[in-house]
Design a protein around this motif. Structure first.
Motif, short mmCIF file in Angstrom:
data_model
loop_
_atom_site.label_atom_id
_atom_site.label_comp_id
_atom_site.label_asym_id
_atom_site.label_seq_id
_atom_site.Cartn_x
_atom_site.Cartn_y
_atom_site.Cartn_z
N ARG A 191 0.84 -1.19 0.00
CA ARG A 191 0.00 0.00 0.00
C ARG A 191 0.88 1.24 0.00
O ARG A 191 1.89 1.30 0.69
N PHE A 192 0.50 2.23 -0.78
CA PHE A 192 1.23 3.48 -0.78
C PHE A 192 0.28 4.63 -1.05
O PHE A 192 -0.82 4.43 -1.56
N GLY A 193 0.72 5.84 -0.71
CA GLY A 193 -0.15 7.01 -0.82
C GLY A 193 -0.71 7.40 0.54
O GLY A 193 -0.88 6.55 1.42
N THR A 194 -0.96 8.67 0.73
CA THR A 194 -1.48 9.16 2.02
C THR A 194 -2.89 9.71 1.89
O THR A 194 -3.80 9.30 2.60
N THR A 195 -3.11 10.64 0.98
CA THR A 195 -4.43 11.24 0.85
C THR A 195 -5.44 10.27 0.27
O THR A 195 -6.60 10.27 0.66
N ARG A 196 -5.04 9.46 -0.67
CA ARG A 196 -5.91 8.43 -1.24
C ARG A 196 -5.09 7.18 -1.46
O ARG A 196 -4.52 6.98 -2.53
N PRO A 197 -5.01 6.31 -0.45
CA PRO A 197 -4.14 5.13 -0.55
C PRO A 197 -4.54 4.22 -1.72
O PRO A 197 -5.72 4.07 -2.03
N GLN A 198 -3.55 3.62 -2.33
CA GLN A 198 -3.76 2.65 -3.38
C GLN A 198 -3.01 1.38 -3.04
O GLN A 198 -2.05 1.41 -2.27
N GLN A 199 -3.44 0.28 -3.63
CA GLN A 199 -2.80 -1.00 -3.35
C GLN A 199 -2.32 -1.65 -4.63
O GLN A 199 -3.01 -1.63 -5.65
N GLY A 200 -1.14 -2.22 -4.56
CA GLY A 200 -0.64 -3.09 -5.61
C GLY A 200 -0.34 -4.44 -4.99
O GLY A 200 -0.54 -4.64 -3.79
N TYR A 201 0.14 -5.37 -5.79
CA TYR A 201 0.48 -6.68 -5.23
C TYR A 201 1.53 -7.37 -6.07
O TYR A 201 1.71 -7.09 -7.26
N VAL A 202 2.24 -8.27 -5.42
CA VAL A 202 3.08 -9.26 -6.09
C VAL A 202 2.53 -10.62 -5.69
O VAL A 202 2.06 -10.80 -4.55
N GLY A 203 2.53 -11.54 -6.61
CA GLY A 203 1.91 -12.82 -6.33
C GLY A 203 2.58 -13.97 -7.06
O GLY A 203 3.41 -13.78 -7.95
N ALA A 204 2.19 -15.16 -6.66
CA ALA A 204 2.70 -16.39 -7.28
C ALA A 204 1.53 -17.32 -7.52
O ALA A 204 0.55 -17.35 -6.76
#
Length: 345
Positions: A191-204
């Motif tokens: 998760r990154f961002g402060t005013t409007r957090p966004q999420q990314g991911y790494v997966g297998a």
């Protein structure tokens, strides 16, 4: 001496005004206490609209956390239109098609095969991702789930056979391309961002895949398709670019995706996938994907992606085709464009 006390009594209108003034004085004082000072500047929305009910340890109201963009969902369905191009080549006595094509012309002996899609194989693909624990943000297992996918395409292709006697005329044959996927997966969300957090991911991902290419069977078409069933592993990455656009990428390996693995009901037709070129085969393959996804409205979004799947077969031993006395090589590549709609829950 006698002192006489007297009081003046007001009468008429002056008396009435005095009485009203006396009664309104306490109300005015109370009004001064309850009425806020005059407001100057831009008026804000009431504070309770952006605060959570209840007080923190210091007695101040808790701020409502912003909604995270890209948060995992329980179910994600993706229905896409697909356009797939296929290339296939087979060359005797070498490790790759390129090695054979670089040989002097007098050394290029034996039957070779070349297959190319005149037009893309148009079809549909359906994918379903399920993350049963997605709505448990404090659980490390929220990224655990599975993927199911199916794809089917139809088209006509040009077939050319080249042998010692020369090159055969180009034949147009009908064919179908079918693929299935069943994989378990795990995703780690960042998760990154402060005013409007966004999420990314790494997966297998890991599981089973199939790829079947069926060519129209006829007396003037000696070519056969390929039918593969194989384990596979893959790594995925999803990075938010904007609030409604995400970049998705993945790469995978196919573990021993040998042709001719599926049982055949028509008397051993698929056995020709190996027998024509040798007595045994070893294979490997890989996949790659790059695309973008985004939001349209509510739970609906879009997906556009380019996918590659490459297989390489190394045959050993004598085959039934001319010149295949000590095996050879075959290569198969699928290039697909996917464009469709996403629904999440």
């Amino acid at each position: 001496m006698t002192t006489t006390r007297s009081a003046r009594v007001l009468s008429g209108l002056p008396r009435t005004l005095a009485l009203v003034g006396a009664l309104s004085a306490p109300a005015a004082a109370a009004s001064d206490v309850l009425t806020p000072p005059a407001f100057h500047g831009t008026r804000e929305s009431p504070a309770w609209l952006s605060l959570r009910l209840g007080n923190g340890p210091s007695g101040r109201a808790k701020a409502e956390p912003a909604l995270e963009v890209g948060a995992p969902t329980w179910v994600r369905l993706n229905l896409s239109f697909t356009a797939t191009w296929r290339r296939y080549c087979a060359r005797p006595g070498v490790d790759s098609c390129g090695a054979y094509d670089r040989l002097p012309e007098e050394d290029q002996l034996g039957d070779t095969s070349d297959f190319s899609s005149s037009y893309p194989y148009l079809g549909l693909a359906l994918e379903a991702e399920v993350l049963p624990l997605a709505h448990r943000p404090t659980s490390v297992l929220r990224g655990l789930g599975f993927l199911l996918a199916a794809q089917r395409g139809f088209s006509s292709s040009d077939v050319t056979l080249t042998g010692d006697g020369g090159q055969t005329p180009v034949r147009e044959v009908d064919a179908t391309d079918t693929a299935f996927t069943a994989q378990a997966m795990y995703r780690f969300y960042f998760r990154f961002g402060t005013t409007r957090p966004q999420q990314g991911y790494v997966g297998a991902r890991a599981g089973i895949q199939t790829r079947a290419f069926d060519v129209e069977q006829s007396t003037d078409n000696p070519l056969t398709g390929t039918h593969r069933v194989f384990p596979s592993v893959a790594l995925d990455l999803s990075v938010p670019l904007f609030s409604s656009v995400r970049l998705d990428a993945s790469g995978g390996l196919f573990l021993s995706p040998k042709p001719g693995h599926s049982p055949d009901a028509d008397g051993g037709r698929r056995a020709l996938e190996v027998r024509d070129y040798g007595t045994s085969v070893s294979s490997f393959g890989w996949s790659a994907e790059l695309g973008v996804t985004g939001d349209i409205w509510g739970p609906f979004g879009y997906d556009v992606a380019w996918r590659l799947a490459h297989f390489k077969d190394r045959f050993s031993g004598p085959g039934t085709l001319t010149g295949w006395n000590n095996g050879g090589a075959a290569e198969e590549t699928y290039s697909s464009l996917h464009a469709g709609l996403i629904a999440t829950y």
